[in-house]
Design a protein around this motif. Sequence first.
Motif, PDB file in Angstrom:
ATOM      1  N   ALA A   1       0.847  -1.192   0.000  1.00 59.31           N
ATOM      2  CA  ALA A   1       0.000   0.000   0.000  1.00 59.31           C
ATOM      3  C   ALA A   1       0.880   1.238   0.000  1.00 59.31           C
ATOM      4  O   ALA A   1       1.928   1.279   0.649  1.00 59.31           O
ATOM      5  N   PHE A   2       0.423   2.236  -0.741  1.00 56.93           N
ATOM      6  CA  PHE A   2       1.146   3.493  -0.863  1.00 56.93           C
ATOM      7  C   PHE A   2       0.152   4.642  -0.810  1.00 56.93           C
ATOM      8  O   PHE A   2      -1.039   4.471  -1.082  1.00 56.93           O
ATOM      9  N   SER A   3       0.643   5.819  -0.489  1.00 59.94           N
ATOM     10  CA  SER A   3      -0.185   7.012  -0.570  1.00 59.94           C
ATOM     11  C   SER A   3      -0.636   7.160  -2.017  1.00 59.94           C
ATOM     12  O   SER A   3       0.153   6.949  -2.943  1.00 59.94           O
TER      13      SER A   3
ATOM     14  N   PRO B   1       7.010  13.498 -14.273  1.00 60.28           N
ATOM     15  CA  PRO B   1       7.882  14.486 -13.647  1.00 60.28           C
ATOM     16  C   PRO B   1       8.108  14.311 -12.138  1.00 60.28           C
ATOM     17  O   PRO B   1       8.927  15.015 -11.564  1.00 60.28           O
ATOM     18  N   ALA B   2       7.396  13.410 -11.470  1.00 67.08           N
ATOM     19  CA  ALA B   2       7.635  13.213 -10.028  1.00 67.08           C
ATOM     20  C   ALA B   2       9.093  12.811  -9.821  1.00 67.08           C
ATOM     21  O   ALA B   2       9.668  12.094 -10.640  1.00 67.08           O
ATOM     22  N   GLU B   3       9.659  13.258  -8.712  1.00 71.91           N
ATOM     23  CA  GLU B   3      11.048  12.922  -8.383  1.00 71.91           C
ATOM     24  C   GLU B   3      11.157  12.092  -7.107  1.00 71.91           C
ATOM     25  O   GLU B   3      12.213  11.543  -6.826  1.00 71.91           O
ATOM     26  N   LYS B   4      10.069  12.012  -6.336  1.00 74.20           N
ATOM     27  CA  LYS B   4      10.068  11.261  -5.075  1.00 74.20           C
ATOM     28  C   LYS B   4       9.085  10.104  -5.170  1.00 74.20           C
ATOM     29  O   LYS B   4       8.044  10.220  -5.804  1.00 74.20           O
ATOM     30  N   PRO B   5       9.394   8.982  -4.507  1.00 72.75           N
ATOM     31  CA  PRO B   5       8.484   7.825  -4.527  1.00 72.75           C
ATOM     32  C   PRO B   5       7.202   8.103  -3.738  1.00 72.75           C
ATOM     33  O   PRO B   5       7.151   9.035  -2.923  1.00 72.75           O
ATOM     34  N   LEU B   6       6.196   7.281  -3.974  1.00 69.21           N
ATOM     35  CA  LEU B   6       4.980   7.342  -3.165  1.00 69.21           C
ATOM     36  C   LEU B   6       5.307   6.778  -1.785  1.00 69.21           C
ATOM     37  O   LEU B   6       5.894   5.698  -1.688  1.00 69.21           O
ATOM     38  N   PRO B   7       4.921   7.465  -0.713  1.00 71.58           N
ATOM     39  CA  PRO B   7       5.183   6.929   0.627  1.00 71.58           C
ATOM     40  C   PRO B   7       4.384   5.651   0.872  1.00 71.58           C
ATOM     41  O   PRO B   7       3.214   5.551   0.509  1.00 71.58           O
ATOM     42  N   GLU B   8       5.041   4.677   1.497  1.00 74.45           N
ATOM     43  CA  GLU B   8       4.378   3.416   1.826  1.00 74.45           C
ATOM     44  C   GLU B   8       3.380   3.645   2.955  1.00 74.45           C
ATOM     45  O   GLU B   8       3.600   4.461   3.845  1.00 74.45           O
ATOM     46  N   GLN B   9       2.256   2.931   2.908  1.00 71.74           N
ATOM     47  CA  GLN B   9       1.224   2.970   3.944  1.00 71.74           C
ATOM     48  C   GLN B   9       1.150   1.585   4.581  1.00 71.74           C
ATOM     49  O   GLN B   9       1.389   0.582   3.908  1.00 71.74           O
TER      50      GLN B   9
END
Length: 157
Positions: free
Chosen positions: A97-99, A137-145
């Motif tokens: 799960a991710f944001s 264009p995103a440079e950061k990963p999706l935060p894990e939930q």
Amino acid sequence: MDDDLRSRRTVFATVGAGGLALTLTACGGSTDTAQPAGTAGSSAPESSAPESSAPESSAPQAGGALGSTADVPVGGGMVFKDQKIVVTQPTSGEFKAFSAVCTHKGCTVGDVADGTINCPCHGSKFGIADGAVAGGPAEKPLPEQQITVEGDQIMLA
């Protein structure tokens, strides 16, 4: 003259509220609960305005059921827009799960297809196994939930 001034203010206030509703819609102001996302083009149309003026919580509520494991395809995922979470199943029986909030400009991701979580706003793509950026264009990963699987139910941890 006072009535004319009030009428103009009413018009400007109404136009301003309409613009705000369009802006929220363009950046993920949808109230859809969940959306299966195993194939491309599976995104549902977004609502044209938020249902209430109450601020949305960006953090999901712990302990709530998100859905059934059967609803999350192997190699795909499901976007839970109200909870702002995307759940994936990279391999059989492995749930991640991710944001669902894109790290580029804050839009809600739209679907999961061909091994990536996809943002409809600017085309960012994230890996289903780790949330890593697979295309900008995103440079950061999706935060894990944090989630747990209890029987056939996916639960918020």
